[in-house]
Motif scaffolding. Structure first.
Motif, PDB file in Angstrom:
ATOM      1  N   ASP A 106       2.964  -8.988  -2.725  1.00 22.60           N
ATOM      2  CA  ASP A 106       3.974  -8.175  -2.059  1.00 22.60           C
ATOM      3  C   ASP A 106       3.879  -6.754  -2.581  1.00 22.60           C
ATOM      4  O   ASP A 106       3.864  -6.526  -3.788  1.00 22.60           O
ATOM      5  N   GLY A 107       3.775  -5.818  -1.667  1.00 31.45           N
ATOM      6  CA  GLY A 107       3.735  -4.418  -2.041  1.00 31.45           C
ATOM      7  C   GLY A 107       2.356  -3.871  -2.351  1.00 31.45           C
ATOM      8  O   GLY A 107       2.192  -2.679  -2.502  1.00 31.45           O
ATOM      9  N   LEU A 108       1.356  -4.719  -2.473  1.00 33.10           N
ATOM     10  CA  LEU A 108      -0.006  -4.238  -2.707  1.00 33.10           C
ATOM     11  C   LEU A 108      -0.589  -3.864  -1.351  1.00 33.10           C
ATOM     12  O   LEU A 108      -0.746  -4.711  -0.488  1.00 33.10           O
ATOM     13  N   THR A 109      -0.891  -2.602  -1.172  1.00 31.57           N
ATOM     14  CA  THR A 109      -1.213  -2.112   0.172  1.00 31.57           C
ATOM     15  C   THR A 109      -2.649  -1.664   0.355  1.00 31.57           C
ATOM     16  O   THR A 109      -2.970  -1.082   1.376  1.00 31.57           O
ATOM     17  N   ASP A 110      -3.511  -1.910  -0.611  1.00 29.81           N
ATOM     18  CA  ASP A 110      -4.902  -1.486  -0.461  1.00 29.81           C
ATOM     19  C   ASP A 110      -5.550  -2.174   0.728  1.00 29.81           C
ATOM     20  O   ASP A 110      -5.329  -3.356   0.974  1.00 29.81           O
ATOM     21  N   THR A 111      -6.345  -1.417   1.463  1.00 32.56           N
ATOM     22  CA  THR A 111      -7.034  -2.003   2.606  1.00 32.56           C
ATOM     23  C   THR A 111      -8.326  -2.688   2.183  1.00 32.56           C
ATOM     24  O   THR A 111      -8.767  -3.615   2.837  1.00 32.56           O
ATOM     25  N   GLU A 112      -8.922  -2.236   1.092  1.00 34.84           N
ATOM     26  CA  GLU A 112     -10.136  -2.864   0.580  1.00 34.84           C
ATOM     27  C   GLU A 112      -9.760  -3.977  -0.397  1.00 34.84           C
ATOM     28  O   GLU A 112      -8.781  -3.847  -1.139  1.00 34.84           O
ATOM     29  N   PRO A 113     -10.545  -5.065  -0.431  1.00 37.00           N
ATOM     30  CA  PRO A 113     -10.252  -6.151  -1.383  1.00 37.00           C
ATOM     31  C   PRO A 113     -10.279  -5.649  -2.823  1.00 37.00           C
ATOM     32  O   PRO A 113     -11.164  -4.900  -3.213  1.00 37.00           O
ATOM     33  N   ARG A 114      -9.287  -6.062  -3.599  1.00 38.15           N
ATOM     34  CA  ARG A 114      -9.186  -5.672  -5.009  1.00 38.15           C
ATOM     35  C   ARG A 114      -9.015  -6.928  -5.842  1.00 38.15           C
ATOM     36  O   ARG A 114      -8.574  -7.966  -5.348  1.00 38.15           O
ATOM     37  N   GLU A 115      -9.337  -6.800  -7.103  1.00 40.74           N
ATOM     38  CA  GLU A 115      -9.153  -7.887  -8.057  1.00 40.74           C
ATOM     39  C   GLU A 115      -8.585  -7.311  -9.339  1.00 40.74           C
ATOM     40  O   GLU A 115      -8.624  -6.098  -9.551  1.00 40.74           O
ATOM     41  N   LEU A 116      -8.024  -8.187 -10.177  1.00 36.78           N
ATOM     42  CA  LEU A 116      -7.515  -7.728 -11.457  1.00 36.78           C
ATOM     43  C   LEU A 116      -8.667  -7.181 -12.287  1.00 36.78           C
ATOM     44  O   LEU A 116      -9.778  -7.706 -12.251  1.00 36.78           O
ATOM     45  N   ASP A 117      -8.385  -6.155 -13.045  1.00 38.49           N
ATOM     46  CA  ASP A 117      -9.392  -5.529 -13.904  1.00 38.49           C
ATOM     47  C   ASP A 117      -9.408  -6.236 -15.254  1.00 38.49           C
ATOM     48  O   ASP A 117      -9.187  -5.629 -16.293  1.00 38.49           O
ATOM     49  N   GLY A 118      -9.599  -7.523 -15.231  1.00 41.14           N
ATOM     50  CA  GLY A 118      -9.630  -8.329 -16.444  1.00 41.14           C
ATOM     51  C   GLY A 118      -8.323  -9.064 -16.670  1.00 41.14           C
ATOM     52  O   GLY A 118      -7.296  -8.743 -16.084  1.00 41.14           O
ATOM     53  N   PRO A 119      -8.367 -10.078 -17.531  1.00 43.13           N
ATOM     54  CA  PRO A 119      -7.176 -10.891 -17.782  1.00 43.13           C
ATOM     55  C   PRO A 119      -5.976 -10.099 -18.293  1.00 43.13           C
ATOM     56  O   PRO A 119      -4.835 -10.407 -17.960  1.00 43.13           O
ATOM     57  N   GLU A 120      -6.214  -9.033 -19.077  1.00 40.01           N
ATOM     58  CA  GLU A 120      -5.102  -8.252 -19.625  1.00 40.01           C
ATOM     59  C   GLU A 120      -4.292  -7.560 -18.538  1.00 40.01           C
ATOM     60  O   GLU A 120      -3.130  -7.223 -18.731  1.00 40.01           O
ATOM     61  N   ALA A 121      -4.892  -7.343 -17.372  1.00 39.34           N
ATOM     62  CA  ALA A 121      -4.176  -6.700 -16.268  1.00 39.34           C
ATOM     63  C   ALA A 121      -3.087  -7.610 -15.693  1.00 39.34           C
ATOM     64  O   ALA A 121      -2.192  -7.147 -14.992  1.00 39.34           O
ATOM     65  N   LEU A 122      -3.173  -8.877 -16.007  1.00 37.94           N
ATOM     66  CA  LEU A 122      -2.177  -9.829 -15.516  1.00 37.94           C
ATOM     67  C   LEU A 122      -0.782  -9.499 -16.034  1.00 37.94           C
ATOM     68  O   LEU A 122       0.200  -9.686 -15.321  1.00 37.94           O
ATOM     69  N   THR A 123      -0.662  -8.987 -17.243  1.00 42.98           N
ATOM     70  CA  THR A 123       0.661  -8.645 -17.767  1.00 42.98           C
ATOM     71  C   THR A 123       1.331  -7.587 -16.906  1.00 42.98           C
ATOM     72  O   THR A 123       2.510  -7.703 -16.585  1.00 42.98           O
ATOM     73  N   GLY A 124       0.583  -6.560 -16.507  1.00 39.44           N
ATOM     74  CA  GLY A 124       1.140  -5.529 -15.633  1.00 39.44           C
ATOM     75  C   GLY A 124       1.571  -6.091 -14.300  1.00 39.44           C
ATOM     76  O   GLY A 124       2.608  -5.712 -13.749  1.00 39.44           O
ATOM     77  N   LEU A 125       0.782  -7.021 -13.760  1.00 35.40           N
ATOM     78  CA  LEU A 125       1.117  -7.633 -12.475  1.00 35.40           C
ATOM     79  C   LEU A 125       2.419  -8.426 -12.569  1.00 35.40           C
ATOM     80  O   LEU A 125       3.302  -8.288 -11.715  1.00 35.40           O
TER      81      LEU A 125
END
Length: 142
Positions: A106-125
């Motif tokens: 919800d709220g992620l609006t990128d038109t190109e496919p994106r992925e987390l920039d590593g496991p540590e990015a999960l905390t921000g998500l």
């Protein structure tokens, strides 16, 4: 308390209209080997389970917890984290020996496919998911 639990407590105590919200680190989705993609998905999923448990320890209302659901389908591993009607989905798709990561939320609006920039990015998500739970839905810049 872990640093993540302290961040959850801070998010819960803030005015939802105040200042910057946590931003999950993402990158454009790029193909990788199926083995590396599967290992990454399993590592991120294991961390998600730990972080959801830590967040739920801070969320004192039993009926107001994060929920983690797994999805398994032909050619894809995925899990979603849900909170108060909002969700984020982390998946890895497999085709011809290649893996493709994907983040949808919800709220992620990128038109190109994106992925987390590593496991540590999960905390921000997860912090972003908590922070925006009571905020009207609006585009999120990631």
């Amino acid at each position: 308390m872990t640093p993540f639990m302290l961040s959850v407590a801070e998010i819960l105590g803030r005015d939802p209209r105040a200042g910057e919200l946590p931003v999950p680190g993402t990158r454009p989705s790029e193909p990788t080997s199926a083995g590396a993609g599967a290992d990454r998905q399993v590592a991120v999923r294991a961390l998600a389970e730990q972080l959801v448990c830590e967040a739920n320890a801070v969320l004192t209302q039993a009926d107001d917890h994060l929920a983690l659901t797994d999805e398994l389908s032909l050619g894809e591993l995925a899990f979603s984290v849900h909170y108060r009607g909002r969700s984020a989905r982390v998946s890895t798709r497999f085709a011809d020996g290649t893996a493709y990561g994907r983040l949808i939320g919800d709220g992620l609006t990128d038109t190109e496919p994106r992925e987390l920039d590593g496991p540590e990015a999960l905390t921000g998500l997860l912090l972003r998911l908590l922070a925006e739970s009571d905020v009207p839905r609006r585009p999120v810049t990631v």
